[in-house]
Design a protein around this motif. Structure first.
Motif, mmCIF file in Angstrom:
data_model
loop_
_atom_site.group_PDB
_atom_site.id
_atom_site.type_symbol
_atom_site.label_atom_id
_atom_site.label_comp_id
_atom_site.label_asym_id
_atom_site.label_seq_id
_atom_site.Cartn_x
_atom_site.Cartn_y
_atom_site.Cartn_z
ATOM 1 N N ASP A 45 7.561 0.567 -6.421
ATOM 2 C CA ASP A 45 6.803 0.654 -7.675
ATOM 3 C C ASP A 45 5.556 -0.222 -7.592
ATOM 4 N N PHE A 46 4.557 0.295 -6.961
ATOM 5 C CA PHE A 46 3.306 -0.462 -6.799
ATOM 6 C C PHE A 46 2.205 0.497 -6.352
ATOM 7 N N THR A 47 0.989 -0.020 -6.347
ATOM 8 C CA THR A 47 -0.139 0.790 -5.904
ATOM 9 C C THR A 47 -0.888 0.074 -4.778
ATOM 10 N N ILE A 48 -1.190 0.832 -3.749
ATOM 11 C CA ILE A 48 -2.010 0.312 -2.646
ATOM 12 C C ILE A 48 -3.418 0.855 -2.836
ATOM 13 N N ARG A 49 -4.416 -0.023 -2.761
ATOM 14 C CA ARG A 49 -5.799 0.485 -2.804
ATOM 15 C C ARG A 49 -6.498 0.129 -1.491
ATOM 16 N N VAL A 50 -7.012 1.137 -0.845
ATOM 17 C CA VAL A 50 -7.679 0.938 0.444
ATOM 18 C C VAL A 50 -9.179 1.060 0.236
ATOM 19 N N ALA A 51 -9.927 0.035 0.608
ATOM 20 C CA ALA A 51 -11.389 0.083 0.473
ATOM 21 C C ALA A 51 -11.994 0.214 1.858
ATOM 22 N N THR A 52 -12.697 1.318 2.091
ATOM 23 C CA THR A 52 -13.317 1.540 3.397
ATOM 24 C C THR A 52 -14.745 2.038 3.200
ATOM 25 N N VAL A 53 -15.375 2.359 4.331
ATOM 26 C CA VAL A 53 -16.711 2.935 4.282
ATOM 27 C C VAL A 53 -16.563 4.448 4.438
ATOM 28 N N ASN A 54 -17.266 5.193 3.618
ATOM 29 C CA ASN A 54 -17.197 6.653 3.692
ATOM 30 C C ASN A 54 -17.578 7.134 5.096
ATOM 31 N N GLY A 55 -16.825 8.084 5.611
ATOM 32 C CA GLY A 55 -17.138 8.635 6.924
ATOM 33 C C GLY A 55 -16.532 7.857 8.081
ATOM 34 N N SER A 56 -15.666 6.874 7.791
ATOM 35 C CA SER A 56 -15.108 6.059 8.880
ATOM 36 C C SER A 56 -13.742 6.559 9.326
ATOM 37 N N GLY A 57 -13.341 7.727 8.871
ATOM 38 C CA GLY A 57 -12.065 8.271 9.326
ATOM 39 C C GLY A 57 -10.867 7.734 8.579
ATOM 40 N N SER A 58 -11.097 7.056 7.477
ATOM 41 C CA SER A 58 -9.973 6.464 6.756
ATOM 42 C C SER A 58 -9.106 7.519 6.070
ATOM 43 N N GLN A 59 -9.670 8.723 5.849
ATOM 44 C CA GLN A 59 -8.877 9.784 5.212
ATOM 45 C C GLN A 59 -7.599 10.080 5.991
ATOM 46 N N SER A 60 -7.730 10.160 7.316
ATOM 47 C CA SER A 60 -6.552 10.454 8.146
ATOM 48 C C SER A 60 -5.531 9.338 8.023
ATOM 49 N N ALA A 61 -6.013 8.092 8.076
ATOM 50 C CA ALA A 61 -5.095 6.951 7.993
ATOM 51 C C ALA A 61 -4.376 6.958 6.645
ATOM 52 N N ASN A 62 -5.131 7.194 5.576
ATOM 53 C CA ASN A 62 -4.512 7.182 4.252
ATOM 54 C C ASN A 62 -3.526 8.331 4.088
ATOM 55 N N SER A 63 -3.879 9.462 4.674
ATOM 56 C CA SER A 63 -3.008 10.609 4.597
ATOM 57 C C SER A 63 -1.684 10.334 5.324
ATOM 58 N N VAL A 64 -1.775 9.678 6.480
ATOM 59 C CA VAL A 64 -0.557 9.345 7.235
ATOM 60 C C VAL A 64 0.289 8.333 6.454
ATOM 61 N N LEU A 65 -0.376 7.383 5.841
ATOM 62 C CA LEU A 65 0.345 6.371 5.073
ATOM 63 C C LEU A 65 1.116 7.011 3.911
ATOM 64 N N ILE A 66 0.431 7.870 3.206
ATOM 65 C CA ILE A 66 1.033 8.513 2.025
ATOM 66 C C ILE A 66 2.188 9.431 2.440
ATOM 67 N N LYS A 67 1.996 10.166 3.530
ATOM 68 C CA LYS A 67 3.033 11.086 3.996
ATOM 69 C C LYS A 67 4.252 10.304 4.503
ATOM 70 N N SER A 68 4.020 9.153 5.151
ATOM 71 C CA SER A 68 5.142 8.352 5.658
ATOM 72 C C SER A 68 6.051 7.938 4.502
ATOM 73 N N ILE A 69 5.429 7.543 3.402
ATOM 74 C CA ILE A 69 6.215 7.132 2.225
ATOM 75 C C ILE A 69 6.924 8.347 1.621
ATOM 76 N N PHE A 70 6.191 9.453 1.572
ATOM 77 C CA PHE A 70 6.750 10.721 1.068
ATOM 78 C C PHE A 70 7.973 11.135 1.883
ATOM 79 N N TYR A 71 7.867 11.012 3.210
ATOM 80 C CA TYR A 71 8.994 11.406 4.070
ATOM 81 C C TYR A 71 10.193 10.478 3.902
ATOM 82 N N MET A 72 9.958 9.299 3.315
ATOM 83 C CA MET A 72 11.094 8.417 3.028
ATOM 84 C C MET A 72 11.779 8.791 1.710
ATOM 85 N N GLY A 73 11.300 9.863 1.091
ATOM 86 C CA GLY A 73 11.935 10.336 -0.143
ATOM 87 C C GLY A 73 11.453 9.622 -1.388
#
Lengths: 352, 603
Positions: free
Chosen positions: B11-39
């Motif tokens: 029960d918390f929120t993670i906020r990631v601050a990056t520079v646009n165009g630095s590929g952080s979308q993939s990292a954030n997507s993997v992070l979110i999916k990893s948590i999702f796969y944990m149910g």
């Protein structure tokens, strides 16, 4: 003020019915509500003649238009054909959508110089780029009729309104622009010359892709005075036909009786031919750069060069470029359009 | 994890601050999916600039064991990679916030009330990635590994998420996996955990999917039989068209020659896009366009044409913040009034308003039915938050109903009508819905003349006052008929509640959470969610049954409430407006706090 020439009776005696067993009457529409003597009515008459003589199936044809005097004319021919009088300058997009939806249809679009070259220039150019299969006719009179006589973008520099006001801006030449945009059938004609216009319309109907016909069609009410470059008198005085034009339908055997030194025969995709007989200059309508050069030179002399300015057969039209199925999209059943439940389950599985 | 307060688990929120165009979308997507796969229920929100590369961007990952997936303003864990926003991000943090940051960032004004985990990202990326040109892209995957270690995210799930993210690209999987492991190891060996946050596996995401609203709407168009789709690129609608292109290419080809059972046109502008869709709809195809506010403005004239000439067409409006260019990458519900009456003269359009990915799917395919059934434009009112963010959803249900193609006469039916033929704009059934024929119908009586100018029931030109009024009134009657066949409002009644909440679209998820917050403060609420416009009787009845209603919307003008006042003037005194319009997705506190204030309570 000079009145337009009445259309001379068509060559020999036409058969009473065409290849579909239809009479010319089957190709007419409601009575015109344009001003008596309007060039557009002559264009309409040539369309009726051309469609009747080649035997276009009225039930397969759609008539598209924008807004303006010219755009009213689809009501005056072929009442058995569907018609769409859309919005000002946007007929090209509506026609594009309709032709994608049903590749079995044939399409004639009627527009004016304001509808095409002023408000609709953008859509017109993109229609040409896409090579949408249709005949695009511009009833070009250089002036707005329905709003009572303002200049359009095809009015010549120096041409005068009835009030004496002169146009300060150079005209947009729709034919030159079309050739520049790789349109593969570009012709200019004069509403008063049905002998030239009818075979050009027939050839345009046989072309694959967009066929552009820029028809100088004088406005009897607002642009037919001294000082206008688009009055009947002025156009007649400056109309320089490039060649005599004949159309040989696919069903007729080609008689090789013409002199190749003076006559050019170009085959169209449906097996018909357009025959161009030299008048007093050599002109090659398959030479794009030559065509542009000739148009430019004649315009600078104030001439209206008419005839088939440019043709190139064999270019893929839009439906071909879109790799469309043989079955028209509009005729597809739910079975052909909605993928199975298994497909949805697979897509869902990939998202888990 | 013995020191941890169990309330901080899942029960918390993670906020990631990056520079646009630095590929952080993939990292954030993997992070979110990893948590999702944990149910564990999780939701992502991309707060991005109107820019290709270089400007700051934030990504919020909300982990919620309760299943709340709406926006949250606060974040408990910050991952700060962007020097430009570092100080501002720190300044805005609430006390106790965990800060994972790149130790190369200039450290001034480091507040003593935050928990810092500095990490040598630049050094680590050199160790785990040999190719210097790729380092910029994989550096973000290091924080994924580090956060996984700090929160207890299962690295097997990270690996699984990576494989899904970069399927068919084994090299990319390995490169990123190495970076994630590198972050994990560094955190394990060098960071002393001093915070209560963590994750524990649950079973709340089993069988669920993660999808954006735009992809869902594209699937709706695919399964709704859309064949002609004309569009012009615009944020935030572009991904709808792009997803549809992918889906059509895969699932809508002839078996034998692979020719297309669809046509997608990237038009020269939005005018042409709608013009093409109208031409196709007129000719009998199921046709659509997608756009956002500025495109809707350009489509105004054509929308009126389709309304008055009675042509089916579906218009997807993925709303963004306006007026004018506005903020193209920020969300809004600001086009409700404009689309309802889009075009000059007396026009009144049908609209469906999806609130969830499932509704982006089901209401989109239903829009194609409604358009053909009523021969009129139908707007699908989505928005940037719903359309572009990833949402958890139950898998979509296959449409049960067959296509409803509306009143289309065939040549055989025309033949039976005899010499009189048919009236294109008549009303033989008394429901205001005329019959139409399609171009190409082989019958001498099939054709009619379509025109945006005045016409009679027989589609002939007319300027007669009685003809004009008859046709316009008959169309209004048709729209009246449609009201009852539009998606009906969803109503949740609570026993003992006196107050009603009314909302629509992407406000839904924040509203669910706000209702719980209000209930915790002793305020019971009924809830009505509008799903179709024009409003119908069910909404008026709901208002009548409440002492008063709060109408929650993401625009400044209270656009839906204005429609409600027009429809139910006698009930106007019971309506109160709760508005949110700063471009950020609405969060529960944006709803609960003003209502508590009205109700005389304080949070």
């Amino acid at each position: 003020m000079t009145q337009p020439a009445t259309t001379p009776p068509a060559t020999p005696v036409q058969p009473k019915t065409n290849r579909l067993g239809l009479t010319r009457q089957n190709y007419t529409g409601s009575p015109s509500t344009l001003c008596p003597g309007c060039g557009h009515d002559s264009v309409t008459s040539s369309i009726i003649t051309a469609c009747f003589e080649v035997g276009i199936d009225p039930q397969q044809l759609i008539k598209m238009s924008g807004i303006g005097c010219s755009s009213k004319t689809p009501a005056y021919f072929m009442s058995q054909s569907f018609a769409f009088n859309s919005v000002h300058g946007r007929m090209p997009s509506v026609a594009t959508g309709a032709m994608l939806a049903n590749t079995d249809l044939k399409c004639i679009g009627i527009s004016g110089d304001g509808d095409t070259a002023s408000i609709g220039l953008g859509q017109f150019m993109h229609l040409l780029r896409r090579n949408v299969p249709m005949v695009y006719i511009i009833d070009n009179n250089g002036v707005y009729g329905l709003t009572k006589g303002q200049f359009s973008a095809t009015a010549d520099k120096g041409s005068k309104l009835k009030s004496g006001l002169a146009n300060d801006f150079p005209p947009i030449d729709c034919c030159a622009m079309a050739i520049e945009l790789k349109c593969s059938f570009v012709a200019r004609s004069f509403s008063g010359d049905n002998k030239q216009l009818v075979p050009l319309i027939k050839a345009a109907l046989s072309h694959k892709g967009t066929a552009l016909l820029d028809v100088i069609s004088p406005c009897i009410t607002f642009n037919n005075h001294e000082g206008s470059t688009m009055s009947y008198d002025s156009v007649r005085a400056h109309d320089i036909p490039l060649h005599e034009i004949g159309f040989v339908p696919a069903v007729e055997p080609i008689k090789a009786e013409f002199d190749p030194g003076t006559t050019k025969d170009i085959e169209l995709p449906d097996g018909s031919h357009i025959r161009l007989k030299k008048i007093d200059r050599d002109y090659d309508p398959t030479n794009r750069i030559g065509a542009l050069d000739t148009i430019e030179k004649s315009r600078s002399k104030g001439e209206w060069l008419t005839g088939l300015l440019y043709i190139r057969e064999g270019e893929p039209d839009y439906n071909t470029l879109m790799h469309l199925s043989k079955t028209p999209l509009a005729h597809m059943s739910e079975k052909e359009l909605r993928p199975s439940e298994t497909v949805l389950k697979e897509i869902m599985g990939e998202l888990m | 994890m013995s020191t941890q307060n169990t309330n901080k688990i899942n029960d918390f929120t993670i906020r990631v601050a990056t520079v646009n165009g630095s590929g952080s979308q993939s990292a954030n997507s993997v992070l979110i999916k990893s948590i999702f796969y944990m149910g564990i229920p999780v939701a992502g929100k991309n707060i991005f600039p109107s820019n290709i590369a270089g400007l700051p961007t934030w990504y919020n990952i909300r982990v919620s064991r309760e299943g709340y997936v709406g926006m949250r303003r606060d974040a408990e864990i910050l991952i700060l990679m962007n020097a430009d926003t570092f100080q501002e991000d720190l300044a805005q943090a609430k006390p106790g916030t965990v800060v994972v940051f790149n130790d190369k960032l200039p450290q001034q004004n480091m507040r003593p009330d935050l928990v810092y985990y500095p990490m040598p990202f630049n050094k680590l990326v050199q160790e785990c990635c040999e190719v210097s040109t790729l380092r910029k892209l994989v550096i973000n995957m290091i924080y994924v590994g580090a956060v996984a270690q700090l929160l207890g995210i299962d690295m097997d799930k990270v690996r699984h998420a990576l494989e899904r993210q970069f399927h068919n690209k084994p090299k990319a999987v390995e490169l990123n996996w190495k970076a994630a492991l590198c972050g994990f190891e560094y955190a394990k060996n060098n960071v002393k955990k001093n915070d209560p946050y963590g994750v524990l596996a649950m079973d709340k995401t089993t069988g669920k999917i993660v999808i954006t609203g735009n992809e869902s709407a594209a699937l709706g168009a695919l399964f709704g039989g859309c064949t002609v789709f004309a569009w012009y690129p615009i944020t935030p609608a572009s991904s709808l068209g792009e997803s549809l292109i992918d889906y059509l290419a895969q699932h809508r080809r002839e078996a034998e020659d692979h020719q297309a059972r669809f046509a997608v046109v990237q038009a020269e502008d939005e005018l042409a896009a709608l013009g093409m869709a109208i031409g196709a709809g007129w000719a009998g195809a199921r046709a659509a366009t997608s756009t956002s506010g500025p495109g809707i403005s350009l489509m105004a004239e054509f929308a009126g044409l389709a309304y008055f000439t009675e042509i089916p067409v579906v218009i997807f409006d993925v709303q963004r913040l306006g007026p004018s260019t506005g903020l193209p990458t920020r969300t809004s519900q600001g086009d409700i009034l404009f689309t309802q009456f889009l075009s000059h003269g007396d026009t009144h359009h049908l609209a469906v308003i999806p609130a969830t990915p499932e509704e982006c799917f089901s209401l989109s395919y239903e829009a194609f039915n409604l358009a053909e059934e009523f021969q009129t434009p139908v707007f699908v009112m989505s928005d940037l938050d719903l359309g572009m963010n990833n949402w958890m959803s139950d898998p979509f249900t296959y449409p049960k109903e067959p296509f409803r193609r509306g009143k289309v006469l065939t040549a055989e039916q025309l033949e039976k009508l005899g010499a009189a033929g048919f009236e294109r704009y008549g009303d033989p059934d008394g429901d205001g819905i005329p019959y139409r024929t399609l171009p190409g119908t082989k019958h001498p009586k099939a054709a009619y003349f379509t025109r945006g100018s005045g016409h009679t029931a027989r589609a002939t030109y007319s300027e007669k006052p009685e003809d004009w009024k008859w046709v316009l009134d008959r169309i209004a009657k048709k729209i009246e008929t449609a009201k009852e066949r539009l998606p009906q409002p969803v109503i949740e009644k609570t026993s003992g509640a006196k107050v009603g909440l009314i909302a629509y679209g992407s406000t839904h998820f924040a509203l669910i959470e706000a209702r719980d917050q209000l209930a915790a403060q002793g305020i019971k609420t009924h809830y009505l969610r509008i799903r179709g416009l024009p409003l119908n009787g069910a909404v008026g009845k709901f208002i009548e049954e409440c002492e008063y209603v709060y109408v929650v919307e993401q625009n400044q003008q209270g656009q839906m409430m204005n429609l409600m006042k027009m429809n139910y003037p006698a009930l106007a005194g019971r309506m109160r407006s709760v508005l949110h319009y700063d471009g950020m997705p609405i969060d529960a506190s944006n709803i609960a706090q003003p209502i508590l204030k009205w109700e005389g309570k304080n949070l």
